[in-house]
Design a protein around this motif. Structure first.
Motif, mmCIF file in Angstrom:
data_model
loop_
_atom_site.group_PDB
_atom_site.id
_atom_site.type_symbol
_atom_site.label_atom_id
_atom_site.label_comp_id
_atom_site.label_asym_id
_atom_site.label_seq_id
_atom_site.Cartn_x
_atom_site.Cartn_y
_atom_site.Cartn_z
ATOM 1 N N MET A 1 0.815 -1.200 0.000
ATOM 2 C CA MET A 1 0.000 0.000 0.000
ATOM 3 C C MET A 1 0.855 1.258 0.000
ATOM 4 N N TYR A 41 -0.422 3.204 7.395
ATOM 5 C CA TYR A 41 -1.097 1.918 7.179
ATOM 6 C C TYR A 41 -2.209 1.724 8.213
ATOM 7 N N TYR A 44 -5.200 3.573 6.954
ATOM 8 C CA TYR A 44 -5.862 2.802 5.886
ATOM 9 C C TYR A 44 -6.863 1.806 6.491
ATOM 10 N N PHE A 181 -5.972 4.627 -1.650
ATOM 11 C CA PHE A 181 -5.771 3.205 -1.375
ATOM 12 C C PHE A 181 -7.077 2.541 -0.938
ATOM 13 N N THR A 185 -9.015 -0.482 -2.792
ATOM 14 C CA THR A 185 -9.393 -1.699 -2.063
ATOM 15 C C THR A 185 -10.855 -2.052 -2.300
ATOM 16 N N LEU A 200 -4.626 -4.423 0.950
ATOM 17 C CA LEU A 200 -3.320 -4.019 0.423
ATOM 18 C C LEU A 200 -2.259 -4.235 1.496
ATOM 19 N N LYS A 204 4.433 -2.763 -0.766
ATOM 20 C CA LYS A 204 4.200 -3.599 -1.940
ATOM 21 C C LYS A 204 5.253 -4.691 -2.040
#
Length: 308
Positions: A1, A41, A44, A181, A185, A200, A204
């Motif tokens: 992500m 993250y 997210y 993101f 998703t 995600l 990556k």
């Protein structure tokens, strides 16, 4: 992500803070960089949980209406399409999301007023009304209505920004990128995957993680050389009078240009000019672009810059 756009932004923030704090401890600053990336993250996952929480609140509204002293026929036989949304039902049982909520102890339970107002805002929208009035019903429609709701109502939401600012100093700077993101998703969700639908990943791949570490360290460890290049490239300016943020941005840009032969120069230049528009003065973009362009041309003439 976490992509390179976000990594560059974080490095600019952390290195600026590093110099403002006297530039004393490189290892501590590097830990702060990766901590701030991990917080992105967290955001997210937290925003994914928000959609579930809004649906739960909507369901509570329906239950409360049925319990009224004199419920109407509409109260007793409500349209349950929104609260039975199949995309949300899949998101609610997602293993990764529930693991995040459990391990990080993150919920929206303490933000009841905001969730209530957001739910009401959604229900007043044309997106919601058209969805509820539609005679067709499918997983794809359930997923699409939430993509529209997120993009039109949650993406730019001042009240949400205030809630996030109270919870983390990092999140408002991150939200615009993290929103993209979340939308990605939503589009990726497939009913066949059930509760095992993959979210995600934080990074990556290891290459992006290494990109962050290497760019951060090269920027600081080779600071004297990069600042010499900046000084030579801006001879009509006293470097001490150039905005500190402009110097930091150019320093990081040169670290990227000189340390990563596979990244085209124009990509690096464009990225840091855009960052300058966000974090520095209105004229900084043009100044940084012109200065870096001159430095790059000089390095090429001296055969000190090689790009694949």
């Amino acid at each position: 992500m976490i992509n390179r756009v976000l990594i560059r932004l974080k490095i600019v923030q952390i290195i600026y803070a590093y110099y403002q704090n006297g530039g004393k401890n490189l290892d501590t600053a590097e830990k702060e960089l990766f901590f701030s990336l991990s917080k992105a993250y967290d955001l997210y996952n937290y925003l994914l949980l928000l959609m579930v929480e809004v649906t739960k609140y909507a369901n509570k509204r329906l239950d409360a209406a049925k319990s009224k002293m004199v419920p109407t026929q509409e109260d007793l036989r409500p349209n349950t399409k929104f609260v039975e949304n199949r995309f949300i039902a899949q998101l609610e049982v997602n293993r990764q999301l529930n693991e995040f909520a459990s391990s990080q102890k993150k919920t929206w339970e303490n933000e009841g007023d905001f969730v209530k107002k957001l739910c009401e805002q959604i229900m007043e929208s044309d997106i919601y009304k058209e969805y509820m009035a539609s005679e067709t019903s499918s997983y794809e429609e359930d997923r699409e209505v939430w993509r529209k709701i997120y993009k039109k109502i949650i993406f730019n939401n001042a009240a949400l920004d205030e809630v996030l600012e109270d919870q983390s100093l990092y999140w408002n700077d991150d939200k615009e990128i993290v929103d993209t993101f979340v939308l990605k998703t939503i589009k990726r969700f497939d009913p066949k995957n059930g509760d095992k639908q993959e979210l995600l990943p934080e990074f990556k791949d290891e290459e992006d993680q290494e990109f962050a570490r290497r760019l951060f360290r090269r920027t600081i460890l080779n600071a004297d050389y990069y600042r010499h290049l900046i000084s030579e490239g801006s001879k009509n300016w006293d470097l001490n009078r150039v905005a500190v943020m402009d110097v930091v941005i150019m320093q990081i840009a040169l670290a990227e240009i000189l340390s990563f032969p596979n990244i085209p120069v124009n990509v690096s230049l464009n990225e840091y000019v855009e960052i300058a528009k966000l974090y520095s003065t209105p004229k900084s973009g043009g100044f940084i672009n012109g200065t870096l362009d001159g430095i790059v041309n000089q390095l090429k003439k001296e055969n000190k810059l090689t790009k694949n």
